[in-house]
Structures are given as structure tokens and as C-alpha cells.
Write a protein that holds these residues in place. Structure first.
Motif, PDB file in Angstrom:
ATOM      1  N   ALA A  16      10.441  31.598 -58.802  1.00 41.90           N
ATOM      2  CA  ALA A  16      10.198  32.270 -57.374  1.00 41.90           C
ATOM      3  C   ALA A  16      11.138  33.079 -57.277  1.00 41.90           C
ATOM      4  CB  ALA A  16       9.401  31.490 -56.395  1.00 41.90           C
ATOM      5  N   ARG A  99       7.017  36.082 -54.884  1.00 39.30           N
ATOM      6  CA  ARG A  99       6.326  36.219 -56.233  1.00 39.30           C
ATOM      7  C   ARG A  99       6.459  34.939 -57.099  1.00 39.30           C
ATOM      8  NH1 ARG A  99       8.350  42.078 -58.049  1.00 39.30           N
ATOM      9  NH2 ARG A  99      10.207  40.841 -57.922  1.00 39.30           N
ATOM     10  N   VAL A 100       5.571  34.336 -57.728  1.00 43.87           N
ATOM     11  CA  VAL A 100       5.828  33.085 -58.604  1.00 43.87           C
ATOM     12  C   VAL A 100       5.290  33.399 -59.965  1.00 43.87           C
ATOM     13  CG1 VAL A 100       5.278  30.729 -58.905  1.00 43.87           C
ATOM     14  CG2 VAL A 100       5.658  31.573 -56.635  1.00 43.87           C
ATOM     15  N   GLY A 101       6.341  32.802 -61.155  1.00 43.85           N
ATOM     16  CA  GLY A 101       5.725  32.930 -62.351  1.00 43.85           C
ATOM     17  C   GLY A 101       5.682  31.645 -62.977  1.00 43.85           C
ATOM     18  N   GLU A 126       7.007  36.072 -63.622  1.00 45.44           N
ATOM     19  CA  GLU A 126       6.806  36.186 -62.177  1.00 45.44           C
ATOM     20  C   GLU A 126       6.849  37.714 -61.629  1.00 45.44           C
ATOM     21  OE1 GLU A 126       9.584  37.798 -59.600  1.00 45.44           O
ATOM     22  OE2 GLU A 126      10.651  36.268 -60.500  1.00 45.44           O
ATOM     23  N   ILE A 134       0.747  34.892 -57.713  1.00 44.46           N
ATOM     24  CA  ILE A 134       1.264  34.081 -58.862  1.00 44.46           C
ATOM     25  C   ILE A 134       0.606  34.543 -60.164  1.00 44.46           C
ATOM     26  CG2 ILE A 134       1.235  31.735 -59.608  1.00 44.46           C
ATOM     27  CD1 ILE A 134       0.107  30.777 -56.687  1.00 44.46           C
TER      28      ILE A 134
END
Length: 775
Positions: A16, A99-101, A126, A134
Motif C-alpha cells: 500500500a 492504494r492497495v495491491g 497497487e 484495491i
């Protein structure tokens, strides 16, 4: 941060970072770092709850590992929901969207550095996510059970920098009708025994409290810091007490703020109607709007046990409400729910939330309360939407917003001619324009016409009454009935307002006003204290009313202390200083009295108003613009007289005879002379209040009310220079006193060439001269 050895192992990797972090730091480096650090700390807590492990936390990025993809996705959704709520309460532009990956891959830790293909892939994925979003890889997508409440949007095959083969990527969100999965308990052989014990205990609590329920929607941590009863600013009431925090606008359109605020206020009103609850007023809870406050702070500052918070998302005609109820004394969430529906069904959605609160707090409804809950104010959602927009402008309390509010509220009653609440809102706008002296600036109307409209809509509201309708009715009766009227009528009307909403402080303030009118200051004081408890962050107007009670009770020291507090809260209100000058005058503190009187007159001058005089405070003339005072004015006048306020009644000495009167310093004229002056372009001023029914062409309307003398002086000076010629008349005959008063006042104000048209409009018409009708 401690890290376990994960080399040569596959793991679910979550990466993130903060979108646009550089720009945030350029705006305010310290504040940006604080908010980013706070966000990642909360994210870390969520990750640990979902059995993940934070591997790295550096600046504007976070790296964590999980054993299960479902736990990683659930943790990310739980955090993003909370982060969206926290950001929505920030009023400036420093909003860290994260942001999240999530990916599956190898993780290597060497020399205290975390690397590996899985880390890099999660980072690349991300970067495909929207701020606050996500993204996951196909391997994570395939590992998720079909029963999980997730929605996916395929982004197709994506070329990721540093990877030879394209990777299929998905965006992930929560199903609109489901809840975020609660963390499940799984024994971890590598977990410390203390942590395993805590998690087992948590699992036991979940099983006991929710009966093994699989899902629980969250927008914050499952347990918050508990409030201390000893630290509360007020003792807890003897019945369930609750504060409803302003719901967060989760819509993409910031213009929907009015709708979200309106729904929050409606929810407060709905539960306020329940006598078995103690509900904090809208004014106090909305002081937290846009602020990232903790439940413990709200509970301790307001003196309540329960706190409700939530969010509203509106997209077209679709509405979603998230809400959660927290017992602040234990930090435990009693329930959390999501409600989805269409705008046409919004009242049912609100009712579901109210019903849930009633059930959770085990409140028993009376027969009348059950009946009222079954009733609806309107079945027209467009009328409701217009009402909310009008009410939002009314709440902003400016002359322009009052004007805009009227347009929306008139639309509401046009869409639903039986909408009692909308009529009450119209009455409130017109009434408070009188209170603030804005009737001309907001509507271009006369004082008389504005009062007429307030009364008309107040009467219409009583056909389908609510608490506001009776409150406005009581205030109009108390302020404008005159000293000869029976104040018991205003008391009964205020009692009706309280009966319909026992948690609305406005009803108790209306009752206090009526009791002052009835000469019962001690009883009035109890009503003000009740209003203050319901509205702990009360505005200065509450202190102004309390100071009035203390003044009429002869408690001048207490009044001075109260007014000093009011001035500290609102240093821009001239009447705060005027009242304080009166209190100091009674106390013999003449230097302090003169200082405050000077400040009051400076503020009046800045607002384009005349100097304070005793003439406008005569018991003969009633009206709210006279210092917002009700009841016997003798004590106020005596205090201001000792403070050095001028009498302002010098004009009385200019009036001679008993009728037809003459005015020293003014020239009496007949209709022929009036026509000659009119043909020369001399300014004519119509002061009788009947301007719309007929007036001399090009004449200017100006009502001379004793409670608006300062306004009249300023307005007259805007129409004509004090050295220019001026004709004063009205629509009545020789015996009318309107033009006598107005002419004498104009002379006393220094207008040098004032003509007194004693016979007025009837003589003008009799001479065959033309008139105009309307504006």
C-alpha cells in the motif's frame, strides 16, 4: 519493526502507498506526515486483526504478508472503509488516499530488507488501483471462495514493469448488500502464546455476541477506547443517552452534502421524539463534522453512553446507509448494519435505522410514539429533497441563503401542499429574518410583510403540526402579542412543542421566552438549563437568554459573568455588549459600562446601523429587533441609562398640537405643493406600510418601526442626502401618526429640508394626481 524469516517461501503480499503523497507534503509537510502515519498505524492494526504481519512501514508505503488471500482482501476492505470515513471528515485538501495491491509470490528478507518477486508484483498491481481502491492478481482472485461477499471488475491482462508475462488484474469491492467478513480464528503455531490467547478470547466473544454470525460490517475497529464516566463533562442521564455524529458523505458528488446532513438531522429528530431516550441536539454533534474525533472524546464531552456514526452514499435515486452503534463506556459495538434502497423508499431506510436503535437500547415506546412513528410527513421524495436543500441553506444563516431557502421550501409545498414540516420551515425562515433584521436584504420586503408571511406559514404548519411549528408559534406569540396579552397562550404552545420532541432544545428556549413574558424568571432559568444539557456545545444565544433572566432577577453579577462568556464565544454581536453595559451600569462599574457601550455602538456603525438609544426600548413598542428582549424592559433601560445611553426621544419635543400635528423643523405642505415638488424630482417617502396597495409614483417605501429606528435612519440616508429635499407621507389621512413620527425622526436625525405632507395619499388622489399599484 520485527520481521520473521520468509525467504524462499510463497506468501500473500499486500503493498500500500499514498496516492499523490509528494503534493500533500508540499502543502503542509508536518500535517501530511501526521495524517499518513495515522492512516498506516490504523492499517497496521487492521492487518494484525486479520492475522497478517506488517513487514515494513516506511514513509508513505506499507508492506504486509498473509497466509490467506481472503484475509488480505478483507483487511484491505475494512481499512479502506474506515479510511474513507476518516478522510471525509477532513475539511482541508490534505487527504491521504491510499492504494492497495495484493499478489502471491516469493518474499526474501536479507540484511533487514524485504525483497522478492511477490513484493514487486504487489507494488506494480497497487499502482493500477484508484486512490482509495484495491487491485488483486488472478491468483488471489482464484483463491477466494465464491461465498465471499466481494465484487470484481476485470482489468484484463496488464503488462507490469519488470515481469516478462502479462498478469490478469482485478479491482475488488464489497458487495452492495453484504458486510465485510469478520476475522476468523485459526490457531497459529508460530504465534506467541499471549497473542493466541487474545485471539481465542476474541473468537469467544464473537461467538457469544453474534451467535456465530459470519459477517459484520465495520467502518472502524471492533473495539474502541472506552470512555470514563468520571471524566464526563456531565453526569449520565437516568435513561439511555446517545449522540448521533454527522454521517459521512460517501457519494462521488460533494453537492450531496445537504442530503447526508439532512438525513443525519432527520435521524436525530426521529429518535428525539422518543421520550425514553436522551438525545444530544443537532447543533452540538455537528461541531464534530469534518473532524477525526474519537468516540471516547464525543462521549466524555457530551456526557452520553452511546454514540452512533455512519455514512450515506447517494448515486442518482439509489441510497445506501451504513451505521454502527457503540457503547462508549465499554468500547463495544452493539451493532453495525448496511441499508440499501431507492430514494422513493428513503423514509423506510431511516425507519429501519431508528428501529434498530430502539431495539438495541431496549426502549419502550408509548402509544402516542408508536402512532407518530407510523405516520409520514410526506410521501413525495422530491418534496423531501427540496425541503432538505432549503433547510441546508436556512442552516447557513446568511441573508442570501435565507432567500435561496425560500425558493426550495416553496417548491416543497408546491410538490406536497400538505407538507406541514415545509410550512414550518418557511415560517422559521421568515421569522428568523425578523430576528436578524434581514427582511429587506433577504427578500426586499417590509418588516410588516415579512411578519405577515411568518404568521401565514406558521398557521398553515399547524394544520399538520410538528415541534417546530409550535415552537415558532410560541415565539411569535411571546414577542408580538404585546404586554396586554395572556402569556399562558405562548406557554401552552411551547408545551406542545416539547411534547412532540422532548429532546429539542429549541422547544425549551421557546418555553423560557414565554415564562419570562409571564414574569416567571426562575422557571425560565430551568428551561434554559435543560436546553444547555441537551446541547452541550450550545451557541451564544443560550447565554444571552440566561443573561436576560439574570438581569430581570436582579442578579447583575451573574448576568455580567454570563455575558462575558457570550462575548468570548461571539465577539461580533452588539447586543452582548449592550446587555453587559446594562449589567455594569446596575453594578456601578461605570467605566466598564462605558467601554462596552462604546464597543456596541462601534459594531452597530460597522453594520450600518445607528447608535443605541433608550427610545427604541420603550415598553410601548414590541419587537424582536429591540435587543431580542421580551418582557418588562424597565431594568434594561435603567441599566443602559446608568451606562450613559442617550434617550433618543428628542423628536418628541418637535411634535406640536394634538392633530393635525405640526413638526418643528419641518414644512407642512398641501397636495398642490406636493405635486410641484414631485415634478421637480424631490424624493417622496411612503411610511405607512401600505405601499403595494397604492403610492405616489416613484415614491420609496420605508416603514418606521420603533424597533428598527437605526435601520430607518441608515435606509433614509441611502435614499436622500441630509442636505437635499425630502417629502414624507403615508396612505392615511390627517389623523394618522405614521408620518408625524417619521417626519419628526428625520428632522432629529439632521435632515435639513423635510416636507410634511399631512393630508397624504388621500389628498393626492382627490386632486386627480396619478398613483402606482404594487412594487
Amino acid at each position: 519493526m520485527a520481521k520473521d524469516r520468509l525467504a524462499d517461501r510463497l506468501a500473500v503480499i499486500l503493498h500500500a502507498d499514498v496516492a499523490g503523497s509528494t503534493e500533500l507534503i508540499h502543502q503542509d509537510k508536518q500535517l501530511a506526515h501526521e495524517r499518513i502515519r495515522d492512516g498506516f498505524q490504523r492499517f497496521s492494526n487492521v492487518i494484525e486483526r486479520y492475522h497478517g504481519q506488517v513487514l515494513e512501514l516506511r514513509g508513505d508505503a506499507l508492506l504486509a504478508s498473509f497466509e490467506r488471500g481472503s484475509e488480505a482482501v478483507a483487511a484491505a476492505l475494512a481499512f479502506q472503509t474506515d479510511q474513507s470515513y476518516q478522510i471525509s471528515r477532513i475539511q482541508d485538501e490534505i487527504r491521504p488516499h491510499i492504494r492497495v495491491g495484493i499478489s502471491v509470490g516469493e518474499v526474501v528478507i536479507a540484511d533487514d530488507t524485504v525483497t522478492g518477486a511477490g513484493v514487486v508484483q504487489a507494488q506494480r498491481v497497487e499502482q493500477l488501483a484508484h486512490p482509495g481502491g484495491i487491485c488483486i492478481t488472478a491468483s488471489i482472485h482464484e483463491s477466494l471462495s465464491k461465498r465471499m461477499p466481494f465484487e470484481f471488475e476485470s482489468l484484463g491482462e496488464q503488462e507490469l514493469k519488470g515481469f516478462d508475462h502479462a498478469v490478469h488484474v482485478y479491482r475488488v469491492e464489497l458487495n452492495s448488500t453484504d458486510s465485510i467478513p469478520v476475522p476468523t480464528e485459526i490457531a497459529r503455531t508460530n504465534a506467541p502464546s499471549r497473542k493466541r490467547g487474545v485471539l481465542l478470547a476474541l473468537a469467544a466473544v464473537i461467538l457469544i455476541s453474534v451467535g456465530g454470525a459470519a459477517y459484520w460490517i465495520k467502518s472502524d475497529e471492533p473495539k474502541v477506547e472506552a470512555a470514563s464516566i468520571e471524566h464526563m463533562a456531565y453526569p449520565l442521564p437516568d435513561k439511555p443517552s446517545i449522540a448521533v455524529l454527522p454521517f459521512t458523505n460517501m457519494s462521488d458528488d460533494p453537492k450531496q452534502e445537504y442530503f447526508v446532513d439532512g438525513m443525519t438531522e432527520d435521524l436525530i429528530t426521529d429518535i428525539s421524539n422518543i421520550s425514553g431516550l436522551f438525545v444530544i441536539a443537532r447543533n452540538s454533534v455537528f461541531t464534530y463534522k469534518g473532524k477525526a474525533v474519537k468516540v471516547v472524546q464525543v462521549a466524555e464531552e457530551l456526557g452520553v453512553r452511546y454514540v452512533l456514526e455512519g455514512s450515506v452514499r447517494r448515486a442518482g435515486d439509489q441510497v445506501r446507509i451504513n451505521a454502527q452503534l457503540i457503547d462508549a463506556t465499554t468500547g463495544r459495538h452493539l451493532w453495525a448494519e448496511r441499508y440499501d434502497g431507492e430514494l422513493s423508499n428513503v423514509f423506510a431506510l431511516q425507519d429501519q435505522v431508528t428501529s434498530k436503535i430502539i431495539a438495541a437500547l431496549e426502549v419502550k415506546l408509548t402509544g402516542d410514539e408508536k402512532t407518530r412513528r407510523a405516520e409520514t410527513e410526506t410521501k413525495n421524495p422530491k418534496a423531501y429533497d427540496a425541503l432538505l436543500q432549503g433547510w441546508e441553506h436556512y442552516r447557513r444563516s446568511t441573508p442570501d441563503d435565507f432567500s435561496t431557502a425560500i425558493a426550495y421550501l416553496e417548491l416543497a409545498v408546491k410538490l406536497d401542499p400538505n407538507y406541514g414540516r415545509a410550512y414550518a420551515a418557511l415560517a422559521a425562515v421568515y421569522w428568523n429574518s425578523l430576528w436578524n433584521g434581514w427582511w429587506h436584504r433577504s427578500f426586499g420586503l417590509t418588516h410588516r410583510k415579512t411578519l405577515e408571511l411568518a404568521r401565514r406559514f406558521q398557521r398553515k404548519a399547524l394544520e399538520n403540526p410538528n415541534s417546530l411549528a409550535y415552537q415558532i408559534t410560541s415565539e411569535i406569540t411571546a414577542y408580538y402579542a404585546g404586554p396586554w396579552a395572556d402569556p399562558n397562550k405562548a406557554i401552552m404552545e411551547a408545551d406542545q412543542a416539547i411534547a412532540l420532541n422532548k429532546n429539542d432544545p429549541a422547544g425549551y428556549l421557546a418555553m423560557a421566552t414565554a415564562l419570562i413574558r409571564a414574569g416567571q424568571p426562575d422557571a425560565a432559568k430551568k428551561q434554559v438549563r435543560t436546553a444547555m444539557r441537551l446541547d452541550p456545545h450550545y451557541p451564544p444565544e443560550y447565554l444571552l437568554r440566561l443573561a436576560q433572566i439574570q438581569l430581570v432577577s436582579g442578579k447583575y453579577d451573574d448576568a455580567a459573568t454570563t455575558l462575558e462568556k457570550a462575548i468570548a464565544r461571539n465577539p461580533g454581536d452588539d447586543w452582548h455588549y449592550a446587555y453587559l453595559a446594562a449589567a455594569y451600569g446596575h453594578l456601578g462599574r461605570y467605566v466598564d459600562a462605558h467601554t462596552n457601550l462604546k464597543k456596541a455602538n462601534e459594531l452597530r456603525a460597522e453594520a450600518g446601523r445607528g447608535q443605541l438609544t433608550l427610545a427604541a426600548l420603550s415598553d410601548q413598542y414590541q419587537g424582536i429587533a429591540n435587543g431580542r428582549w421580551v418582557g418588562d424592559r424597565k431594568i434594561l433601560r435603567e441599566g443602559l441609562d446608568k451606562a450613559g445611553v442617550e434617550s433618543g426621544d428628542e423628536w418628541l419635543g418637535l411634535v406640536k398640537g394634538k392633530g393635525p400635528w405640526t413638526i418643528e423643523g419641518a414644512t407642512m405642505i398641501d397636495s398642490m405643493t406636493a405635486k410641484q415638488l414631485h415634478d421637480r424630482g424631490v424624493v417622496f417617502v411612503d411610511v405607512g406600510g401600505q405601499y403595494r396597495r397604492g403610492h405616489i409614483p416613484n415614491a420609496q417605501p420605508l416603514e418606521f418601526y420603533y424597533d428598527a429606528l437605526d435601520y430607518n435612519e441608515v435606509r433614509l440616508a441611502q435614499l436622500v442626502d441630509k442636505k437635499e429635499e425630502l417629502v414624507v407621507y403615508d396612505a392615511y389621512g390627517t389623523e394618522s401618526y405614521y408620518k408625524v413620527h417619521a417626519t419628526a425622526m428625520a428632522v432629529s436625525w439632521g435632515f435639513e429640508k423635510v416636507y410634511y405632507f399631512a393630508d397624504g395619499l388621500p389628498a393626492w388622489i382627490a386632486a386627480g394626481y396619478p398613483i402606482e399599484i404594487g412594487n
